[in-house]
Enzyme design. Structure first.
Site, PDB file in Angstrom:
ATOM      1  N   THR A 174       0.845  -1.189   0.000  1.00 17.73           N
ATOM      2  CA  THR A 174       0.000   0.000   0.000  1.00 17.73           C
ATOM      3  C   THR A 174       0.883   1.242   0.000  1.00 17.73           C
ATOM      4  O   THR A 174       2.030   1.166   0.429  1.00 17.73           O
ATOM      5  CB  THR A 174      -0.827  -0.019   1.310  1.00 17.73           C
ATOM      6  OG1 THR A 174      -1.938  -0.876   1.125  1.00 17.73           O
ATOM      7  CG2 THR A 174      -1.333   1.332   1.743  1.00 17.73           C
TER       8      THR A 174
ATOM      9  N   ARG B  87     -14.707  -6.041   0.808  1.00 12.58           N
ATOM     10  CA  ARG B  87     -13.963  -5.793   2.057  1.00 12.58           C
ATOM     11  C   ARG B  87     -13.365  -4.376   2.031  1.00 12.58           C
ATOM     12  O   ARG B  87     -12.823  -3.933   1.045  1.00 12.58           O
ATOM     13  CB  ARG B  87     -12.844  -6.828   2.179  1.00 12.58           C
ATOM     14  CG  ARG B  87     -11.905  -6.631   3.377  1.00 12.58           C
ATOM     15  CD  ARG B  87     -10.650  -5.908   2.980  1.00 12.58           C
ATOM     16  NE  ARG B  87      -9.622  -5.954   4.016  1.00 12.58           N
ATOM     17  CZ  ARG B  87      -8.516  -5.221   3.980  1.00 12.58           C
ATOM     18  NH1 ARG B  87      -8.303  -4.391   3.004  1.00 12.58           N
ATOM     19  NH2 ARG B  87      -7.630  -5.312   4.933  1.00 12.58           N
TER      20      ARG B  87
ATOM     21  N   ASP C 212      -8.165  -0.523   6.428  1.00 13.00           N
ATOM     22  CA  ASP C 212      -7.827   0.651   7.248  1.00 13.00           C
ATOM     23  C   ASP C 212      -7.617   1.924   6.438  1.00 13.00           C
ATOM     24  O   ASP C 212      -7.741   3.031   6.972  1.00 13.00           O
ATOM     25  CB  ASP C 212      -6.549   0.370   8.035  1.00 13.00           C
ATOM     26  CG  ASP C 212      -5.372   0.060   7.118  1.00 13.00           C
ATOM     27  OD1 ASP C 212      -5.469  -0.924   6.349  1.00 13.00           O
ATOM     28  OD2 ASP C 212      -4.374   0.804   7.140  1.00 13.00           O
TER      29      ASP C 212
ATOM     30  N   THR D  23       0.326   1.065   7.125  1.00 10.02           N
ATOM     31  CA  THR D  23       0.268  -0.007   6.117  1.00 10.02           C
ATOM     32  C   THR D  23       0.373  -1.348   6.844  1.00 10.02           C
ATOM     33  O   THR D  23       0.945  -1.415   7.928  1.00 10.02           O
ATOM     34  CB  THR D  23       1.403   0.133   5.085  1.00 10.02           C
ATOM     35  OG1 THR D  23       1.515  -1.083   4.325  1.00 10.02           O
ATOM     36  CG2 THR D  23       2.752   0.393   5.734  1.00 10.02           C
ATOM     37  N   GLY D  24      -0.167  -2.403   6.225  1.00 13.96           N
ATOM     38  CA  GLY D  24      -0.109  -3.724   6.852  1.00 13.96           C
ATOM     39  C   GLY D  24      -1.474  -4.379   6.805  1.00 13.96           C
ATOM     40  O   GLY D  24      -2.298  -4.046   5.938  1.00 13.96           O
TER      41      GLY D  24
ATOM     42  N   GLY E  74      -4.941  -4.534   7.397  1.00  9.52           N
ATOM     43  CA  GLY E  74      -5.906  -3.501   7.764  1.00  9.52           C
ATOM     44  C   GLY E  74      -6.774  -3.867   8.950  1.00  9.52           C
ATOM     45  O   GLY E  74      -7.130  -3.016   9.771  1.00  9.52           O
TER      46      GLY E  74
HETATM   47  N1  ASP Z   1      -3.408  -1.776   4.882  1.00 11.18           N
HETATM   48  C1  ASP Z   1      -3.870  -2.285   3.620  1.00 11.18           C
HETATM   49  C2  ASP Z   1      -5.201  -2.937   3.823  1.00 11.18           C
HETATM   50  O1  ASP Z   1      -5.339  -3.742   4.731  1.00 11.18           O
HETATM   51  C3  ASP Z   1      -2.927  -3.246   2.987  1.00 11.18           C
HETATM   52  C4  ASP Z   1      -1.518  -2.757   2.826  1.00 11.18           C
HETATM   53  O2  ASP Z   1      -1.004  -2.038   3.682  1.00 11.18           O
HETATM   54  O3  ASP Z   1      -0.897  -3.104   1.813  1.00 11.18           O
HETATM   55  O4  ASP Z   1      -6.095  -2.707   3.057  1.00 11.18           O
END
Ligand code: ASP
Length: 308
Positions: free
Chosen positions: A173, A201, A204, A223-224, A226
């Site tokens: 992200t 879906r 975050d 990021t991570g 969500g």
């Molecule tokens: N945070 C993002 C999500 O869960 C995914 C990502 O950080 O790549 O949608």
């Protein structure tokens, strides 16, 4: 006042990505965003410009490079927040715009609302004449086929999607935070979400406080996974720490430490910026490429390519 722009390209393993490509994306994006600040643009202008550049790169999980859901389609989330006015805008589960961050900004500026979702948000993008997303790229389709091969089918895939995403490092992200010449802060984020997510879906990146947050003291973008970030309200936590007097680096470290204590490693990363112009990136994954530049020197600093 000196302007600062900080960007990240997502937390994850970054095993399969060529380092030179990612460095070039960071340098090009920071130069594009810094030019906006040097030209007298606001922090909000700079974070939107930078995020659009990352969305258009096609190699990150946002805009043109968004990862596929369980059915192979692209659904994107994006958010922006102007720290001075305390107002946010977000687009959730959209498929139409090439640059969901631009739609999030329009929602902030043109409506009384904070978040618009799904087909109605797509309709607004069409009405506003925003550029259309061309659909999943060949690169994205290839990724989808590869990931499907590694999993069996249907629900089994969904249940394993975080595990798969963690293994494959698909958390790329994108996000940006900036401080402008007037000392105002802003945050922006954009994503295709977690690979093989359930259609519909929302993560975050569309939720103020979770995926992004800014006030008069600080700004943060996460990021991570969500689902964990929404529960720890990671960006709000980091900005609250800055508001209480912590510098951007301590705030980022403490917020990630807290998040890791609740949800474990390989779950999140974030960038922070405080009103004094201190920038930082912290993560509990193997890597999170991020960088910053200041209007004073325009020099680009890159970090997070490998876990320290
Ligand atoms: N945070 C993002 C999500 O869960 C995914 C990502 O950080 O790549 O949608």
């Amino acid at each position: 006042m000196k302007g600062v722009l900080v960007i990240h390209c997502g937390a994850g393993t970054w095993r399969g990505v060529d380092e030179e490509t990612i460095k070039k994306v960071i340098v090009d994006t920071l130069r594009r965003g810094i030019d906006v600040l040097v030209g007298g643009g606001t922090a909000l202008d700079a974070v939107v410009e930078a995020t659009m550049s990352l969305e258009d790169s096609g190699v990150l999980n946002a805009g043109l490079g968004s990862v596929p859901d369980l059915r192979g389609n692209v659904w994107m989330d994006a958010g922006v927040m102007d720290g001075w006015s305390g107002r946010a805008g977000a687009a959730a589960a959209v498929t139409y715009p090439k640059n969901p961050v631009l739609l999030a900004r329009k929602i902030l500026e043109l409506t009384d609302h904070i978040m618009l979702a799904g087909s109605a948000a797509d309709e607004l993008a069409i009405k506003l004449g925003l550029p259309k997303h061309p659909g999943p790229s060949e690169r994205v389709k290839k990724r989808y086929e590869e990931v499907l091969k590694k999993a069996s089918s249907g629900d089994a895939v969904f249940k394993k999607s975080f595990e798969l995403a963690q293994k494959l490092g698909y958390f790329d992200t994108v996000g940006a935070v900036a401080l402008d010449n007037e000392g105002k802060l802003a945050a922006a984020v954009s994503t295709g979400g977690v690979i093989l997510k359930f259609p519909g879906r929302v993560g975050d990146s569309a939720i103020p406080g979770a995926g992004f947050y800014a006030n008069k003291y600080g700004a943060a973008v996460a990021t991570g996974i969500g689902e964990t970030i929404m529960m720890s309200m990671l960006s709000l936590r980091a900005v609250n720490l800055i508001s209480e007097g912590y510098l951007a680096d301590t705030a980022a470290r403490l917020a990630i430490q807290y998040h890791t204590s609740l949800y474990g490693k390989d779950t999140a990363g974030l960038i922070t910026l405080d009103y004094r112009g201190n920038a930082y990136g912290a993560y509990n994954t193997q890597a999170m490429p991020w960088g910053y530049a200041k209007t004073e020197t325009r020099e680009v600093v890159i970090s997070g390519l490998k876990k320290p």
